[in-house]
Enzyme design. Structure first.
Site, PDB file in Angstrom:
ATOM      1  N   LYS C  45      24.538 -19.855  -6.529  1.00  0.00           N
ATOM      2  CA  LYS C  45      24.156 -18.936  -5.470  1.00  0.00           C
ATOM      3  C   LYS C  45      24.194 -19.812  -4.053  1.00  0.00           C
ATOM      4  CE  LYS C  45      23.248 -15.119  -3.299  1.00  0.00           C
ATOM      5  NZ  LYS C  45      24.288 -14.387  -2.656  1.00  0.00           N
ATOM      6  N   GLY C  46      24.599 -18.841  -2.945  1.00  0.00           N
ATOM      7  CA  GLY C  46      24.662 -19.348  -1.727  1.00  0.00           C
ATOM      8  C   GLY C  46      23.088 -19.730  -1.365  1.00  0.00           C
ATOM      9  N   ASN C 100      26.724 -23.942  -2.651  1.00  0.00           N
ATOM     10  CA  ASN C 100      27.291 -23.123  -1.634  1.00  0.00           C
ATOM     11  C   ASN C 100      26.405 -23.000  -0.675  1.00  0.00           C
ATOM     12  OD1 ASN C 100      27.257 -20.197  -0.559  1.00  0.00           O
ATOM     13  ND2 ASN C 100      29.587 -20.701  -1.041  1.00  0.00           N
ATOM     14  N   ASN C 128      29.998 -22.345   3.159  1.00  0.00           N
ATOM     15  CA  ASN C 128      30.327 -20.859   3.230  1.00  0.00           C
ATOM     16  C   ASN C 128      30.172 -20.545   4.900  1.00  0.00           C
ATOM     17  OD1 ASN C 128      30.443 -18.029   3.528  1.00  0.00           O
ATOM     18  ND2 ASN C 128      28.650 -17.893   2.273  1.00  0.00           N
ATOM     19  N   CYS C 131      29.209 -16.295   7.340  1.00  0.00           N
ATOM     20  CA  CYS C 131      27.985 -15.615   7.677  1.00  0.00           C
ATOM     21  C   CYS C 131      27.921 -15.595   9.241  1.00  0.00           C
ATOM     22  CB  CYS C 131      26.791 -16.506   7.435  1.00  0.00           C
ATOM     23  SG  CYS C 131      26.423 -16.518   5.613  1.00  0.00           S
ATOM     24  N   LYS C 166      34.724 -22.671   2.688  1.00  0.00           N
ATOM     25  CA  LYS C 166      35.063 -21.574   2.093  1.00  0.00           C
ATOM     26  C   LYS C 166      35.210 -20.448   3.274  1.00  0.00           C
ATOM     27  CE  LYS C 166      33.645 -17.903  -1.001  1.00  0.00           C
ATOM     28  NZ  LYS C 166      32.587 -17.685  -2.362  1.00  0.00           N
ATOM     29  N   ILE C 192      39.390 -16.434  -1.178  1.00  0.00           N
ATOM     30  CA  ILE C 192      38.870 -15.434   0.030  1.00  0.00           C
ATOM     31  C   ILE C 192      37.379 -15.249  -0.469  1.00  0.00           C
ATOM     32  CG2 ILE C 192      41.045 -15.069   0.747  1.00  0.00           C
ATOM     33  CD1 ILE C 192      40.205 -12.097  -0.467  1.00  0.00           C
ATOM     34  N   GLY C 266      34.566 -14.421 -10.020  1.00  0.00           N
ATOM     35  CA  GLY C 266      33.295 -13.717  -9.551  1.00  0.00           C
ATOM     36  C   GLY C 266      33.022 -12.505 -10.304  1.00  0.00           C
TER      37      GLY C 266
HETATM   38  C1  LIG Z   1      27.274  -9.983  -5.547  1.00  0.00           C
HETATM   39  C2  LIG Z   1      27.912 -11.187  -4.849  1.00  0.00           C
HETATM   40  C3  LIG Z   1      27.180 -12.088  -4.268  1.00  0.00           C
HETATM   41  C4  LIG Z   1      28.061 -13.282  -3.521  1.00  0.00           C
HETATM   42  N1  LIG Z   1      27.284 -14.191  -2.971  1.00  0.00           N
HETATM   43  C5  LIG Z   1      28.091 -15.155  -2.090  1.00  0.00           C
HETATM   44  C6  LIG Z   1      27.373 -16.315  -1.599  1.00  0.00           C
HETATM   45  O1  LIG Z   1      26.091 -16.505  -1.754  1.00  0.00           O
HETATM   46  N2  LIG Z   1      28.283 -17.177  -0.999  1.00  0.00           N
HETATM   47  C7  LIG Z   1      29.490 -17.145  -0.898  1.00  0.00           C
HETATM   48  O2  LIG Z   1      30.191 -17.699  -0.267  1.00  0.00           O
HETATM   49  N3  LIG Z   1      30.457 -16.086  -1.438  1.00  0.00           N
HETATM   50  C8  LIG Z   1      29.495 -15.011  -2.258  1.00  0.00           C
HETATM   51  N4  LIG Z   1      30.012 -14.124  -2.725  1.00  0.00           N
HETATM   52  C9  LIG Z   1      31.569 -14.005  -2.724  1.00  0.00           C
HETATM   53  C10 LIG Z   1      32.258 -14.538  -4.006  1.00  0.00           C
HETATM   54  O3  LIG Z   1      31.804 -15.880  -4.021  1.00  0.00           O
HETATM   55  C11 LIG Z   1      33.797 -14.557  -3.861  1.00  0.00           C
HETATM   56  O4  LIG Z   1      34.313 -15.248  -2.842  1.00  0.00           O
HETATM   57  C12 LIG Z   1      34.342 -13.244  -3.755  1.00  0.00           C
HETATM   58  O5  LIG Z   1      33.527 -12.038  -4.538  1.00  0.00           O
HETATM   59  C13 LIG Z   1      35.670 -12.894  -4.164  1.00  0.00           C
HETATM   60  O6  LIG Z   1      35.754 -13.088  -5.503  1.00  0.00           O
HETATM   61  P1  LIG Z   1      35.844 -11.995  -6.991  1.00  0.00           P
HETATM   62  O7  LIG Z   1      36.609 -10.976  -6.393  1.00  0.00           O
HETATM   63  O8  LIG Z   1      36.391 -12.974  -8.061  1.00  0.00           O
HETATM   64  O9  LIG Z   1      34.345 -11.700  -6.947  1.00  0.00           O
HETATM   65  C14 LIG Z   1      29.405 -13.119  -3.521  1.00  0.00           C
HETATM   66  C15 LIG Z   1      30.041 -12.023  -4.030  1.00  0.00           C
HETATM   67  C16 LIG Z   1      29.473 -11.273  -4.734  1.00  0.00           C
HETATM   68  C17 LIG Z   1      30.005 -10.092  -5.639  1.00  0.00           C
END
Ligand SMILES: Cc1cc2nc3c(=O)[nH]c(=O)nc-3n(C[C@H](O)[C@H](O)[C@H](O)COP(=O)(O)O)c2cc1C
Ligand SMILES: Cc1cc2nc3c(=O)[nH]c(=O)nc-3n(C[C@H](O)[C@H](O)[C@H](O)COP(=O)(O)OP(=O)(O)OC[C@H]3O[C@@H](n4cnc5c(N)ncnc54)[C@H](O)[C@@H]3O)c2cc1C
Ligand SMILES: Cc1cc2nc3c(=O)[nH]c(=O)nc-3n(C[C@H](O)[C@H](O)[C@H](O)COP(=O)(O)OP(=O)(O)OC[C@H]3O[C@@H](n4cnc5c(N)ncnc54)[C@H](O)[C@@H]3O)c2cc1C
Ligand SMILES: Cc1cc2nc3c(=O)[nH]c(=O)nc-3n(C[C@H](O)[C@H](O)[C@H](O)COP(=O)(O)O)c2cc1C
Ligand code: FES
Ligand code: FES
Lengths: 306, 267, 306, 267
Positions: C45-46, C100, C128, C131, C166, C192, C266
């Site tokens: 988690k980030g 992350n 990441n 933000c 990212k 992405i 994800g």
């Molecule tokens: C609930 C949730 C929390 C996420 N938290 C982060 C994060 O903390 N840092 C980050 O870079 N991306 C975060 N993401 C983005 C995912 O890492 C990923 O890039 C994005 O969801 C696309 O992939 P997916 O369609 O397989 O989920 C989050 C996505 C979701 C759904």
């Protein structure tokens, strides 16, 4: 009482329901499923000065909850539209016709806008700025604020018809683009056009589409469309024509609440050819059940100040 | 063209990946013409586009339509799970089918694999007023089993399989050439892999026979509203969903063969 | 023979399958469903310098074929990660851990990168840049090439660990951003992140999410992700970590063919908690059936020169 | 926690929009604890997230789970179409349920509407070793009909409806106050609309009673991996899917009431 009556860019519409350009041919293709005059307006397929064959190879790919198209603006050209099509639809379509116009240079846009100016049947112009600008290295007109402003201004100068500028969602800051086209005289903005996407045929190890990339539309893009409409409708004073994945009455209500004064249906019609009718009836029912005299009362209802 | 909710009355595996689906649908069964097709809506909403499936057979009296389909991807796989009594939404009948207004002609029908699906109803529509000869070609015995479902004496069908498991060992064109060495025909109808149809059309043209071919393209609307299925022809851009899927071979074959605008049929 | 063995940014991975940050907690949350050591790497988690509570109100909304989240980087902070979490997972997770990292200013990014530098368990950094940059008026770091380049450079200067930058997909030109982070020393790019979207509760006439906007992920975004990976992987020499809507073995193959050297899962894990295992087994089977010695052979197979 | 494909053995309407689904699922039925829930996967792939549904009842001997659900949106509507014999994928059992390790206590169970779903199994889990009193509150007779499905003498249940169609005319708190004026209880368990639970918790606190409440939040993962369901509590951020859904009322109630971090339950 017609609770759906809407005025959009000066046009009196029976309702705020239009078709999305490229998804409804020239207006009569779906007539066996429902009367196109039930629509608020009919937005026809994107036109160019010369006829175009469009892209070769596969042009359609289904994706999860959406679809890609790379038809590449295949259209019979403005001459054929003026001389043949307007005659074919004459009398059969009484709802306002809106032409979607496209060019590769600002001059082409101006040229086609001039041609459209003299076509009586056309009540407004939808200016599609999602196409690549050949003079600007192929980046879409809609990708750079200055260029979007310039093309809007140039077209406004040669037409008396209302101009609805259709924005591309493939940008960092759609609000900036909406604002600049407003400043340059746009009567409304339409959004969203398709998101650029692709799909791969893993058996052939090749992109599915002959053109490699295509435009993503349908329910999958709905959240992005709603977000952009919500942002843009709060930032500009001109009305917003909303579209992108509408496939139910509830979707339509979401778009209106996000700030769209009218909506266009595209991919949703492929999914359900009588969707426009269902939405029309659904919105009427919604108004009655919620004691709403006119549907416009809910436009922007989800905005923070409401 | 209209929408109709049909009710499935049969949906069974016919060997390998082939299925026969029978649907009760009053308007559709009556309106259907040979060579036309329906778009069938998937129940799973993740698949938003209708699947174009040819009219295999229509029983106008009993208001029953037959579809013969092969499992290709997730959509047709989903179809196999539909149970008797379940409803399916049909959009159609779509497109321009075969010319069935013939009388007293000698007709040659050349089908390859799943391309035989639309030809059953074609044969039904022309066999009473004309003389019909059928070539059923395919990879192996499984690919031509669809012919068992024709209302046509099996012994009168000329089979040709790549592996020789049934009929002649060879392809549709081999079988066609053999027939043509003995007989003359007025018209050839063909449906199957694109390469096969092209070869059939060339032979037909060498013999100065009219030839109708049935194309496939990916489709979104089915009603020429999206131009997704457009192809380049000698008469300009045509929409497979409306101007076709059946075309006179001469307007299609040899059009800019280097440009991949012909047909998506990758078989 | 391990046909899935992959080297990514210098790390020897059992396979090219990782988790997407924010979708797999800190690595042990799904252990009842499958052994996290089956994964090539675990992206956690980030993290931010200080603990964050994240956004208030509803944080999850389902959309057609996708979902929105606005968790707002809720996380226990780098101290807790270093002192508590690394101890909890010690010995239990032997696959490489990738953190992350997130900041509101370049200084914050540098600070957290320095903190991570001393954590042995962490084998690489995912930077990441989606933000909002508080010093830059709230526009995301990833939205402007110069800023994206600057933060990459600053972080690279203080760490010896490989840095995977990212990228945000909410930009006009993702290739430009990928190139500049490459020039500034990124060891890889990941893409992405989520598309910015929203959803409206028509009964309440309000956005569903407390934060109004949220990030769209899941199958719906797959075509956009594939397009961007296809474009970026041809434009840069560093490897691409691909993600966005992968929910099946075939999806994984599409991403590899589009040009991703490794993939992150994800939302697909929410849909199917054993997806990583299914993909691992599926890729092995694919290799065997297609006579492929190593899965890396298909990376970029859909590129035009292949 | 695990995945299991259960087989539906009953799925019937219980009046209004309420449904009872019985599922044969060996591991799940044995593992389930009162107050926990399962995420049920929709068949329609357009809906990607599991629907959290409480364990209404678990019959460990017959390997049967009961879910009691109300149609809210498209997902629960889809559930109503599932036929006997159809499989559903269950993820669970998830979360921290009620504290059922009590002996010789006087227990008050306060349910409001659909909030009564998880309380059936709670009552089953505690009734043998404790004395249980149940308040079943709701809008009208339809909303409390779920109590008919409890294995508990109906005449011993205290009903309260807003419209007075059954039991006391009034809400759960009215009924609770009335009981408390006559009796003392050791613990209150409550599940229902958030406002109701807050009021119940306040009354419990005034009477120095322990109180457990069961929350609802939108969920993506169900296993504390996504922090989508996190809420602010007196003990910091907690995940409803894992730390809850059952919490001690004191850590939840009155937390920053101006911030909408409590519960998504809009009822
Ligand atoms: C609930 C949730 C929390 C996420 N938290 C982060 C994060 O903390 N840092 C980050 O870079 N991306 C975060 N993401 C983005 C995912 O890492 C990923 O890039 C994005 O969801 C696309 O992939 P997916 O369609 O397989 O989920 C989050 C996505 C979701 C759904
Ligand atoms: C006019 C016409 C008639 C047809 N008649 C029959 C028939 O009678 N029996 C039969 O088995 N098949 C027929 N097909 C092919 C059939 O439409 C495809 O096999 C089917 O759409 C595949 O869907 P899928 O979801 O299983 O495959 P997927 O590959 O997962 O489908 C993805 C998308 O591509 C489309 N697609 C895939 N293959 C084709 C194709 N060959 N042609 C057009 N679209 C395609 C699908 O409709 C869908 O939109 C016909 C096609 C056309 C154009
Ligand atoms: C721990 C827990 C236990 C529950 N137990 C039951 C039960 O036993 N019986 C019952 O009828 N309902 C129960 N619910 C509520 C139930 O989960 C929702 O009514 C259901 O998810 C609605 O789905 P939908 O597709 O019909 O509605 P939609 O509104 O279309 O759903 C859209 C999205 O929001 C989510 N969602 C909508 N309402 C809720 C809600 N109240 N809580 C959490 N997510 C929601 C859905 O899961 C979905 O992801 C419970 C909720 C939680 C959190
Ligand atoms: C097949 C197809 C063709 C399209 N052609 C055009 C076009 O010519 N001009 C244009 O501005 N938009 C065109 N669009 C975009 C649509 O008008 C609409 O903006 C987009 O599809 C999003 O709406 P939807 O999800 O309801 O389809 C086309 C879309 C599709 C699917
Ligand atoms: S499928 Fe739309 S024009 Fe043929
Ligand atoms: S639902 Fe993901 S943490 Fe609770």
């Amino acid at each position: 009482m017609n609770r759906l009556k809407t005025n959009f860019v000066g046009l009196d519409l029976k309702n705020p329901i239009m078709t999305a350009s490229g998804c409804f041919g020239f207006g009569l293709e779906y007539k066996d499923y429902f009367d196109p005059n039930e629509l608020g307006a009919v937005v026809v397929k994107g036109l160019t000065l010369e006829p175009r064959d469009g892209n070769s190879g596969t042009r359609i790919a289904e994706t999860p909850g959406g679809m890609l198209n790379s038809v590449g603006l295949e259209n019979p050209g403005i001459d054929h539209f003026e001389n043949v099509i307007t005659k074919e639809i004459d009398g059969k379509i009484t709802s306002p016709i809106i032409t979607n116009i496209n060019g590769r240079t600002i001059e082409e846009y101006v040229e086609i806008a001039k041609r459209v100016e003299s076509i009586e049947a056309v009540k407004a112009i939808e200016l599609n700025i999602s196409c690549p600008n050949v003079k600007d290295g192929g980046m879409a007109f809609g990708a750079r604020p200055e260029v979007a402003g310039a093309v809007t201004k140039a077209v406004k100068e040669v037409t008396t018809k209302p101009v609805i500028v259709k924005l591309s969602p493939n940008v960092t800051d759609i609000v900036a683009i909406a604002k600049i086209v407003e400043e340059n005289g746009a009567d409304a903005v339409a959004l969203i056009n398709t998101l650029l996407g692709m799909s791969i045929d893993i058996k052939k190890k090749k992109p599915v589409l002959g053109n490699i990339f295509g435009g993503l539309s349908g329910p999958a893009v709905k959240p992005v469309a709603l977000r952009m409409i919500y942002q843009v409708s709060q930032a500009v004073k001109i009305p917003v024509l909303g579209m992108g994945g509408i496939s139910s009455v509830n979707d339509a209500i979401e778009f209106l609440m996000a700030g769209a004064s009218a909506i266009s249906l595209g991919t949703g019609i492929f999914m359900n050819p009588i969707l426009p009718l269902e939405i029309k009836e659904g919105l009427e029912k919604y108004c009655i059940e919620n004691n709403i005299d006119n549907i416009s009362e809910i436009v922007g209802a989800a905005h923070p100040n409401k | 063209m209209f929408l109709e909710d049909g009710v499935i009355i049969e949906n069974k595996n016919m060997g390998d990946n082939y299925y026969l689906m029978k649907v009760k649908a009053v308007k559709s069964a009556v309106a259907a013409k040979a060579g036309q097709f329906y778009m069938i809506k998937c129940h799973n909403g993740i698949r938003i586009l209708g699947r174009p499936i040819s009219i295999h057979y229509a029983d106008q009296e009993n208001h029953m339509l037959e579809f013969y389909y092969e499992v290709i991807g997730e959509g047709t796989k989903e179809f196999t799970n539909y149970k008797i009594g379940e409803e399916i939404r049909l959009q159609g009948p779509l497109g321009t089918g075969f010319d069935t207004e013939l009388k007293g002609k000698k007709i040659l029908v050349v089908g390859g694999g799943m391309g035989m699906a639309p030809l059953k109803y074609l044969v039904e529509s022309v066999k009473n007023k004309n003389t019909v000869t059928i070539i059923a070609a395919g990879r192996d015995v499984g690919a031509v089993r669809i012919a068992d479902n024709y209302h046509f004496p099996k012994e009168d069908i000329v089979f040709a399989t790549d592996d020789g498991t049934v009929g002649l060992k060879g392809n549709a064109v081999d079988a066609m050439k053999e027939l043509l060495s003995k007989e003359k025909y007025d018209i050839v109808y063909t449906c199957g892999p694109h390469k096969m149809m092209e070869a059939v059309a060339r032979v037909a043209s060498e013999h100065n026979m009219r030839c109708q071919i049935s194309l496939e393209e990916k489709m979104a609307c089915g009603v020429k509203a999206c131009v997704g299925c457009s192809i380049k022809t000698k008469e300009g851009m045509k929409r497979v969903c409306a101007d076709g899927p059946v075309f006179e071979a001469e307007v299609i074959v040899d059009v800019n063969p280097k440009e991949n605008t012909g047909c998506s049929c990758g078989k």
